[in-house]
Design an enzyme around this catalytic site. Structure first.
Site, PDB file in Angstrom:
ATOM      1  N   VAL A 130       0.610 -35.382  11.136  1.00  0.00           N
ATOM      2  CA  VAL A 130       1.955 -35.627  11.672  1.00  0.00           C
ATOM      3  C   VAL A 130       2.847 -35.543  10.438  1.00  0.00           C
ATOM      4  O   VAL A 130       2.887 -36.467   9.626  1.00  0.00           O
ATOM      5  CB  VAL A 130       2.050 -36.990  12.382  1.00  0.00           C
ATOM      6  CG1 VAL A 130       3.494 -37.287  12.762  1.00  0.00           C
ATOM      7  CG2 VAL A 130       1.164 -37.015  13.624  1.00  0.00           C
ATOM      8  N   PRO A 131       3.514 -34.394  10.264  1.00  0.00           N
ATOM      9  CA  PRO A 131       4.116 -34.040   8.966  1.00  0.00           C
ATOM     10  C   PRO A 131       5.393 -34.779   8.602  1.00  0.00           C
ATOM     11  O   PRO A 131       6.482 -34.204   8.523  1.00  0.00           O
ATOM     12  CB  PRO A 131       4.353 -32.537   9.117  1.00  0.00           C
ATOM     13  CG  PRO A 131       4.602 -32.350  10.581  1.00  0.00           C
ATOM     14  CD  PRO A 131       3.699 -33.338  11.266  1.00  0.00           C
ATOM     15  N   CYS A 132       5.256 -36.052   8.278  1.00  0.00           N
ATOM     16  CA  CYS A 132       6.410 -36.854   7.862  1.00  0.00           C
ATOM     17  C   CYS A 132       6.977 -36.361   6.532  1.00  0.00           C
ATOM     18  O   CYS A 132       8.141 -36.638   6.219  1.00  0.00           O
ATOM     19  CB  CYS A 132       6.050 -38.332   7.808  1.00  0.00           C
ATOM     20  SG  CYS A 132       4.596 -38.708   6.839  1.00  0.00           S
ATOM     21  N   HIS A 133       6.199 -35.597   5.774  1.00  0.00           N
ATOM     22  CA  HIS A 133       6.700 -35.068   4.503  1.00  0.00           C
ATOM     23  C   HIS A 133       7.799 -34.027   4.712  1.00  0.00           C
ATOM     24  O   HIS A 133       8.537 -33.720   3.793  1.00  0.00           O
ATOM     25  CB  HIS A 133       5.548 -34.473   3.670  1.00  0.00           C
ATOM     26  CG  HIS A 133       4.857 -33.315   4.306  1.00  0.00           C
ATOM     27  ND1 HIS A 133       3.874 -33.481   5.277  1.00  0.00           N
ATOM     28  CD2 HIS A 133       4.992 -31.981   4.139  1.00  0.00           C
ATOM     29  CE1 HIS A 133       3.436 -32.299   5.657  1.00  0.00           C
ATOM     30  NE2 HIS A 133       4.104 -31.367   4.981  1.00  0.00           N
TER      31      HIS A 133
END
Length: 172
Positions: A130-133
């Site tokens: 889950v690409p929070c970056h």
């Protein structure tokens, strides 16, 4: 229900601990300290090659080798309704793109919830997948990743071909 883990050696983080139930991946722990703390609360056993943690391991290795741009891993993630809404939106941000916290707030039809989006982003239990970056400050500043690990966020964005340097996104 059993809890499984896989210890994975990857670029940027060096070591990740992937934790899953029988239903799906539930956590990615980014340090040995986090894993030790997790073990004090849960009984975990090393997962076999069919576990969701093993499936996540294979896909993460492909991601770090630049052979994968999205993930198809079953998830078993706990969070509030609001957090899950934010995490669902994060999962739609395309590889190689960044959104602001305000963009995410608009996507969940709650444009005033920018700070709450930041908190949900910070609580994301499965970074990278889950690409929070891919979420940055409105000014282009790379803010809050895995505590105070902005350098890791910068490296993940660079891996995806995004120009980020000195804690800033550089459009181009």
């Amino acid at each position: 229900m059993s809890t499984f883990y896989r210890k994975v050696h990857v670029p940027i983080f060096h070591t990740l601990y992937l934790v899953s139930s029988e239903k799906g991946l539930s956590r990615i722990l980014v340090s040995e300290e986090e894993f030790i703390e997790f073990q004090t609360c849960y009984e975990v056993e090393c997962g076999d090659d069919r576990s969701p943690a093993a499936q996540a391991e294979r896909q993460l290795m492909e991601y770090f080798a630049k052979e994968r741009t999205s993930f198809q891993v079953p998830l078993d993630v706990k969070g509030t309704l609001f957090q899950r809404q934010v995490w669902n939106v994060l999962s739609t941000i395309p590889y190689g793109e960044v959104w602001s916290y305000a963009d995410v707030a608009k996507a969940i039809d709650n444009p005033k919830a920018v700070r709450a989006v930041g908190q949900a982003n910070r609580a994301n239990p499965i970074p990278i997948i889950v690409p929070c970056h891919r979420v940055i400050g409105k000014s282009g500043q790379l803010t809050g990743y895995a505590g105070k690990k902005i350098g890791i966020k910068e490296e993940l964005l660079q891996l995806e071909g995004i120009n980020a340097q000195n804690g800033m996104f550089i459009p181009g």
